[in-house]
Write a protein that holds these residues in place. Sequence first.
Motif, PDB file in Angstrom:
ATOM      1  N   GLY A   5     -11.135  51.969   5.890  1.00  0.00           N
ATOM      2  CA  GLY A   5     -12.682  53.039   6.262  1.00  0.00           C
ATOM      3  C   GLY A   5     -12.993  53.690   4.513  1.00  0.00           C
ATOM      4  N   VAL A   6     -12.496  53.077   3.603  1.00  0.00           N
ATOM      5  CA  VAL A   6     -12.603  53.420   2.052  1.00  0.00           C
ATOM      6  C   VAL A   6     -13.325  51.883   1.740  1.00  0.00           C
ATOM      7  CG1 VAL A   6     -11.889  54.244   0.168  1.00  0.00           C
ATOM      8  CG2 VAL A   6     -10.817  55.407   1.892  1.00  0.00           C
ATOM      9  N   ARG A   7     -14.154  52.518   1.003  1.00  0.00           N
ATOM     10  CA  ARG A   7     -14.954  51.473  -0.199  1.00  0.00           C
ATOM     11  C   ARG A   7     -14.121  51.214  -1.075  1.00  0.00           C
ATOM     12  NH1 ARG A   7     -18.393  47.670   0.532  1.00  0.00           N
ATOM     13  NH2 ARG A   7     -19.713  48.781   1.954  1.00  0.00           N
ATOM     14  N   CYS A   8     -14.098  50.067  -1.213  1.00  0.00           N
ATOM     15  CA  CYS A   8     -12.738  50.160  -2.724  1.00  0.00           C
ATOM     16  C   CYS A   8     -13.426  48.148  -3.321  1.00  0.00           C
ATOM     17  CB  CYS A   8     -11.226  50.056  -2.657  1.00  0.00           C
ATOM     18  SG  CYS A   8     -10.373  49.120  -0.942  1.00  0.00           S
ATOM     19  N   ALA A   9     -12.568  48.324  -4.850  1.00  0.00           N
ATOM     20  CA  ALA A   9     -12.195  47.223  -5.044  1.00  0.00           C
ATOM     21  C   ALA A   9     -12.077  46.131  -4.733  1.00  0.00           C
ATOM     22  CB  ALA A   9     -12.067  46.862  -6.460  1.00  0.00           C
ATOM     23  N   GLY A  10     -10.532  46.071  -4.679  1.00  0.00           N
ATOM     24  CA  GLY A  10      -9.578  45.819  -3.622  1.00  0.00           C
ATOM     25  C   GLY A  10      -8.098  46.322  -3.076  1.00  0.00           C
ATOM     26  N   ALA A  11      -6.971  46.159  -2.705  1.00  0.00           N
ATOM     27  CA  ALA A  11      -5.433  46.389  -1.937  1.00  0.00           C
ATOM     28  C   ALA A  11      -5.091  45.319  -2.493  1.00  0.00           C
ATOM     29  CB  ALA A  11      -5.395  45.757  -0.751  1.00  0.00           C
ATOM     30  N   HIS A  12      -4.491  46.518  -3.539  1.00  0.00           N
ATOM     31  CA  HIS A  12      -2.818  46.024  -5.145  1.00  0.00           C
ATOM     32  C   HIS A  12      -1.831  46.509  -3.649  1.00  0.00           C
ATOM     33  CE1 HIS A  12      -1.873  46.211  -9.407  1.00  0.00           C
ATOM     34  NE2 HIS A  12      -0.834  44.903  -7.932  1.00  0.00           N
ATOM     35  N   ILE A  13      -0.576  46.092  -3.151  1.00  0.00           N
ATOM     36  CA  ILE A  13       0.575  46.500  -2.867  1.00  0.00           C
ATOM     37  C   ILE A  13       1.607  45.583  -3.829  1.00  0.00           C
ATOM     38  CG2 ILE A  13       1.584  45.387  -1.279  1.00  0.00           C
ATOM     39  CD1 ILE A  13      -0.861  44.989   0.655  1.00  0.00           C
ATOM     40  N   ILE A  14       2.194  46.944  -4.293  1.00  0.00           N
ATOM     41  CA  ILE A  14       3.592  46.481  -4.765  1.00  0.00           C
ATOM     42  C   ILE A  14       5.060  46.583  -3.865  1.00  0.00           C
ATOM     43  CG2 ILE A  14       5.154  47.635  -6.787  1.00  0.00           C
ATOM     44  CD1 ILE A  14       2.279  46.969  -7.401  1.00  0.00           C
ATOM     45  N   VAL A  15       5.908  45.864  -3.779  1.00  0.00           N
ATOM     46  CA  VAL A  15       6.741  45.338  -3.168  1.00  0.00           C
ATOM     47  C   VAL A  15       8.365  45.094  -4.073  1.00  0.00           C
ATOM     48  CG1 VAL A  15       7.559  43.320  -1.405  1.00  0.00           C
ATOM     49  CG2 VAL A  15       5.594  43.665  -1.889  1.00  0.00           C
ATOM     50  N   ASP A  16       8.853  45.498  -3.847  1.00  0.00           N
ATOM     51  CA  ASP A  16      10.386  46.066  -4.044  1.00  0.00           C
ATOM     52  C   ASP A  16      10.979  44.718  -2.964  1.00  0.00           C
ATOM     53  OD1 ASP A  16       9.995  47.055  -6.632  1.00  0.00           O
ATOM     54  OD2 ASP A  16       9.812  48.729  -6.292  1.00  0.00           O
ATOM     55  N   VAL A  17      12.099  43.717  -3.300  1.00  0.00           N
ATOM     56  CA  VAL A  17      12.686  43.188  -2.678  1.00  0.00           C
ATOM     57  C   VAL A  17      14.482  43.521  -3.273  1.00  0.00           C
ATOM     58  CG1 VAL A  17      14.039  40.912  -1.794  1.00  0.00           C
ATOM     59  CG2 VAL A  17      11.336  41.119  -1.642  1.00  0.00           C
ATOM     60  N   TYR A  18      15.250  44.044  -1.727  1.00  0.00           N
ATOM     61  CA  TYR A  18      16.597  44.224  -2.721  1.00  0.00           C
ATOM     62  C   TYR A  18      17.554  43.122  -1.602  1.00  0.00           C
ATOM     63  CZ  TYR A  18      14.151  48.397  -4.684  1.00  0.00           C
ATOM     64  OH  TYR A  18      13.581  49.568  -5.764  1.00  0.00           O
ATOM     65  N   GLY A  19      18.358  42.908  -2.439  1.00  0.00           N
ATOM     66  CA  GLY A  19      19.470  42.367  -1.288  1.00  0.00           C
ATOM     67  C   GLY A  19      18.912  40.742  -0.842  1.00  0.00           C
ATOM     68  N   GLY A  20      17.752  40.290  -1.836  1.00  0.00           N
ATOM     69  CA  GLY A  20      17.397  39.420  -1.556  1.00  0.00           C
ATOM     70  C   GLY A  20      18.009  37.694  -1.479  1.00  0.00           C
ATOM     71  N   GLU A  21      17.881  37.092  -0.838  1.00  0.00           N
ATOM     72  CA  GLU A  21      18.345  35.537  -1.431  1.00  0.00           C
ATOM     73  C   GLU A  21      17.567  34.233  -1.779  1.00  0.00           C
ATOM     74  OE1 GLU A  21      20.223  34.215   2.135  1.00  0.00           O
ATOM     75  OE2 GLU A  21      20.843  36.107   2.406  1.00  0.00           O
ATOM     76  N   ARG A  22      18.121  33.016  -2.329  1.00  0.00           N
ATOM     77  CA  ARG A  22      16.684  32.360  -2.805  1.00  0.00           C
ATOM     78  C   ARG A  22      15.679  33.012  -4.365  1.00  0.00           C
ATOM     79  NH1 ARG A  22      15.360  28.211   1.393  1.00  0.00           N
ATOM     80  NH2 ARG A  22      15.384  26.916  -0.374  1.00  0.00           N
ATOM     81  N   LEU A  23      16.358  33.815  -4.787  1.00  0.00           N
ATOM     82  CA  LEU A  23      15.394  34.618  -5.654  1.00  0.00           C
ATOM     83  C   LEU A  23      15.546  34.058  -7.391  1.00  0.00           C
ATOM     84  CD1 LEU A  23      15.763  38.048  -4.969  1.00  0.00           C
ATOM     85  CD2 LEU A  23      14.507  37.057  -4.160  1.00  0.00           C
ATOM     86  N   ASP A  24      16.268  32.295  -7.343  1.00  0.00           N
ATOM     87  CA  ASP A  24      16.656  31.370  -7.872  1.00  0.00           C
ATOM     88  C   ASP A  24      15.501  30.373  -7.977  1.00  0.00           C
ATOM     89  OD1 ASP A  24      18.449  31.368  -6.375  1.00  0.00           O
ATOM     90  OD2 ASP A  24      20.375  31.295  -8.434  1.00  0.00           O
ATOM     91  N   ASP A  25      15.861  29.852  -6.770  1.00  0.00           N
ATOM     92  CA  ASP A  25      15.045  29.171  -6.058  1.00  0.00           C
ATOM     93  C   ASP A  25      13.041  29.121  -6.276  1.00  0.00           C
ATOM     94  OD1 ASP A  25      14.733  26.636  -4.739  1.00  0.00           O
ATOM     95  OD2 ASP A  25      15.677  26.938  -3.317  1.00  0.00           O
ATOM     96  N   LEU A  26      12.928  28.122  -7.688  1.00  0.00           N
ATOM     97  CA  LEU A  26      11.498  28.228  -7.980  1.00  0.00           C
ATOM     98  C   LEU A  26      10.779  27.283  -6.891  1.00  0.00           C
ATOM     99  CD1 LEU A  26      10.447  28.565 -11.097  1.00  0.00           C
ATOM    100  CD2 LEU A  26      10.637  25.595 -11.357  1.00  0.00           C
ATOM    101  N   ALA A  27      11.205  26.015  -6.830  1.00  0.00           N
ATOM    102  CA  ALA A  27      10.577  25.110  -5.139  1.00  0.00           C
ATOM    103  C   ALA A  27       9.747  26.615  -4.426  1.00  0.00           C
ATOM    104  CB  ALA A  27      11.273  24.331  -4.467  1.00  0.00           C
ATOM    105  N   HIS A  28      11.567  27.139  -3.449  1.00  0.00           N
ATOM    106  CA  HIS A  28      11.098  27.986  -2.292  1.00  0.00           C
ATOM    107  C   HIS A  28      10.330  28.841  -2.646  1.00  0.00           C
ATOM    108  CE1 HIS A  28      11.999  29.873   1.035  1.00  0.00           C
ATOM    109  NE2 HIS A  28      12.804  31.313   0.511  1.00  0.00           N
ATOM    110  N   ILE A  29      10.540  29.595  -3.999  1.00  0.00           N
ATOM    111  CA  ILE A  29       9.637  30.473  -4.919  1.00  0.00           C
ATOM    112  C   ILE A  29       7.959  30.466  -4.431  1.00  0.00           C
ATOM    113  CG2 ILE A  29       8.840  32.415  -6.602  1.00  0.00           C
ATOM    114  CD1 ILE A  29      11.815  33.167  -6.703  1.00  0.00           C
ATOM    115  N   GLU A  30       7.408  28.958  -4.864  1.00  0.00           N
ATOM    116  CA  GLU A  30       6.461  28.048  -5.467  1.00  0.00           C
ATOM    117  C   GLU A  30       5.480  28.431  -3.443  1.00  0.00           C
ATOM    118  OE1 GLU A  30       3.281  24.854  -6.326  1.00  0.00           O
ATOM    119  OE2 GLU A  30       5.905  25.264  -7.552  1.00  0.00           O
TER     120      GLU A  30
END
Length: 119
Positions: A5-30
């Motif tokens: 119900g609010v007019r805005c330019a866009g939604a900005h979502i900040i996400v923190d991932v803790y205890g994640g896996e494959r965070l060094d896998d370039l192809a997986h991240i892409e």
Amino acid sequence: MLRDGVRCAGAHIIVDVYGGERLDDLAHIEETLKECVEVAGATLLHVHLHHFDENGGVSGVAVLAESHISIHSWPEHRYAALDIFMCGETEPQACIEVLRKAFSPSHIAVSEFLRGRGL
């Protein structure tokens, strides 16, 4: 964009991932960023990722017609920080489940900000 119900330019979502896996896998991240773009209904223009030799971390961005998704990862701490900013007829919140599936985190923290409120 009209969000909760609010007019805005866009939604900005900040996400923190803790205890994640494959965070060094370039192809997986892409592939994960591309899947986020698809489920959110956004338009991918370009993906640019950089893999750091020191810790295996990845920094990069998916540039969208509707703005961007960025990631910075610290695999040695099993942590990643992501920004998802989208305007137009997109569903940036849909990216959260994609991130859960892709990185199998122990915990995800999500904050949402409406940018340009009242436009």
